[in-house]
Write a protein that holds these residues in place. Structure first.
Motif, PDB file in Angstrom:
ATOM      1  N   LEU A 221       0.831  -1.204   0.000  1.00  0.00           N
ATOM      2  CA  LEU A 221       0.000   0.000   0.000  1.00  0.00           C
ATOM      3  C   LEU A 221       0.867   1.256   0.000  1.00  0.00           C
ATOM      4  O   LEU A 221       0.564   2.234  -0.682  1.00  0.00           O
ATOM      5  N   GLY A 222       1.945   1.230   0.768  1.00  0.00           N
ATOM      6  CA  GLY A 222       2.844   2.374   0.783  1.00  0.00           C
ATOM      7  C   GLY A 222       3.476   2.618  -0.569  1.00  0.00           C
ATOM      8  O   GLY A 222       3.603   3.769  -1.013  1.00  0.00           O
ATOM      9  N   ASP A 223       3.846   1.544  -1.270  1.00  0.00           N
ATOM     10  CA  ASP A 223       4.449   1.705  -2.585  1.00  0.00           C
ATOM     11  C   ASP A 223       3.464   2.317  -3.572  1.00  0.00           C
ATOM     12  O   ASP A 223       3.867   3.103  -4.436  1.00  0.00           O
ATOM     13  N   TYR A 224       2.201   1.964  -3.475  1.00  0.00           N
ATOM     14  CA  TYR A 224       1.201   2.487  -4.416  1.00  0.00           C
ATOM     15  C   TYR A 224       1.183   4.012  -4.399  1.00  0.00           C
ATOM     16  O   TYR A 224       1.003   4.662  -5.424  1.00  0.00           O
ATOM     17  N   LEU A 225       1.379   4.590  -3.204  1.00  0.00           N
ATOM     18  CA  LEU A 225       1.330   6.046  -3.042  1.00  0.00           C
ATOM     19  C   LEU A 225       2.702   6.664  -2.856  1.00  0.00           C
ATOM     20  O   LEU A 225       2.813   7.881  -2.717  1.00  0.00           O
ATOM     21  N   ARG A 226       3.732   5.814  -2.807  1.00  0.00           N
ATOM     22  CA  ARG A 226       5.102   6.275  -2.551  1.00  0.00           C
ATOM     23  C   ARG A 226       5.189   7.037  -1.223  1.00  0.00           C
ATOM     24  O   ARG A 226       5.641   8.185  -1.161  1.00  0.00           O
TER      25      ARG A 226
END
Length: 373
Positions: A221-226
């Motif tokens: 999830l963090g990667d999706y939004l950077r």
């Protein structure tokens, strides 16, 4: 601060998680139009390589049945009103206009960065755009410095940071080039706000990301939004996402409606663009599919194992192979292709079927197949 995580009530096998993820990213029936597909994904990555097609064209055409890559840009840029803006959401990406308020946290952070342009630079750019209208970067560079591609001269740096800060916006293109305008002139007034707090922005964005992915770890999830995984972990309990446990993953989170059905639905095999949302994050791709996703366009040719612009093949709920693709003289050319060891005997036919669909989507009249390995 220690974050207390809810105890997962749902246990998912890896196969169930895989089907949830595919169904969320690529619904079997697709979306009725480009706006709907973009509104579901919330972020669609942009890239300048056009050997096959632009990254956003491949991502969106794969989700809107019967559309071509030309149709995608018509929907985005030829209508009376824009439907998206360019923003560094997940790298540089298309974002629905309605999501403008949710990126206030990043706009505020941009204004605190040391690269944020000074008042004199901002005033000069604003004055020029005010009087001349929306301009591409090459026009804004006139009379300043040269530079293209990866060269971030002073003007490009200033323009990019003003885009990130929300004072400039890009909702249109000309000749493939972004047009930069004052945000108040191209973002609808009812969206042009920074009122939400950072946490309010992120909680809603994490909910969107969870819906678009179906099931994901905090890291995914963090990667999706950077954004940092620590921030994601802190805020996930405040989202509508449901805690689950996935075989081989441990704790994860799912969209509440995603776990209702894990039955595999038929979908035609599809070649995914290398910047497709389903395969953005390589650790997640490895966990879901046991597939090593690589992008080798920026490697020297001699060091490429699979090719320049390689698209994975999704078939029967798995990533079963990949093909190096390009447009050439009205044909979609597969320079080379390979299959996973467990791909099965139907994989070559599935690759051919997906290749013909992609040829039609990219406006090519024929498909040239390679030798496979």
């Amino acid at each position: 601060m220690t974050v207390s995580m809810p105890v997962p009530e749902v246990e998912l096998s890896l196969g169930e998680a895989r089907e949830i993820a595919i169904a969320a990213a690529l619904p079997a029936d697709g979306f009725p139009d480009v706006a709907a597909a973009l509104g579901h994904l919330h972020v669609v990555q942009l890239d300048s390589i056009a050997t096959l097609a632009r990254a956003h064209q491949l991502t969106l055409s794969a989700r809107v049945p019967g559309t071509t890559t030309a149709d995608i840009d018509d929907a985005l840029y030829a209508g009376p009103d824009p439907i998206a803006f360019d923003y560094p959401a997940h790298a540089l990406a298309l974002v629905p206009l309605a999501d403008w308020p949710l990126w206030a946290f990043r706009r505020r952070a941009t204004r605190r960065r040391p690269q944020y342009p000074d008042q004199q630079t901002r005033a000069a750019l604003f004055d020029r755009i005010t009087h001349e209208g929306p301009l591409p970067l090459r026009r804004l560079r006139e009379g300043a410095e040269a530079g293209t591609g990866w060269d971030w001269g002073p003007t490009k740096t200033a323009v990019e940071f003003l885009l990130w800060s929300g004072e400039l916006a890009s909702t249109r293109r000309t000749g493939g080039q972004r047009l930069f305008d004052l945000a108040e002139r191209c973002i609808p007034a009812d969206h042009l706000t920074d009122e939400l707090t950072d946490d309010q922005c992120l909680i809603r964005l994490l909910g969107h990301a969870g819906t678009a992915m179906g099931v994901a770890t905090a890291d995914d999830l963090g990667d999706y939004l950077r954004i940092p995984t620590a921030t994601t972990t802190r805020l996930i309990p405040d989202t509508p996402l449901t805690p689950v446990r996935v075989e081989g993953w441990g704790p994860a989170w799912a969209a509440s409606n995603a776990v209702a059905s894990t039955v595999r639905r038929h979908r035609d095999p599809v070649l995914l663009g290398p910047f497709d949302n389903l395969i953005w994050y390589r650790p997640r791709v490895q966990r879901l599919f046991g597939f090593t996703q690589v992008f080798e366009a920026y490697k020297p040719a001699a060091r490429r194992r699979h090719g320049y612009y390689v698209c994975p093949l999704l078939a029967d709920g798995r990533l079963v192979g990949r093909a190096d693709l390009a447009r050439q003289d009205g044909s979609l050319v597969m320079h080379r292709a390979s299959f996973e060891p467990d791909a099965g005997p139907s994989a070559p036919a599935q690759l051919t079927q997906a290749g013909h669909m992609l040829a039609a989507a990219t406006g090519q009249s024929s498909l040239e197949l390679p030798r496979t390995s």
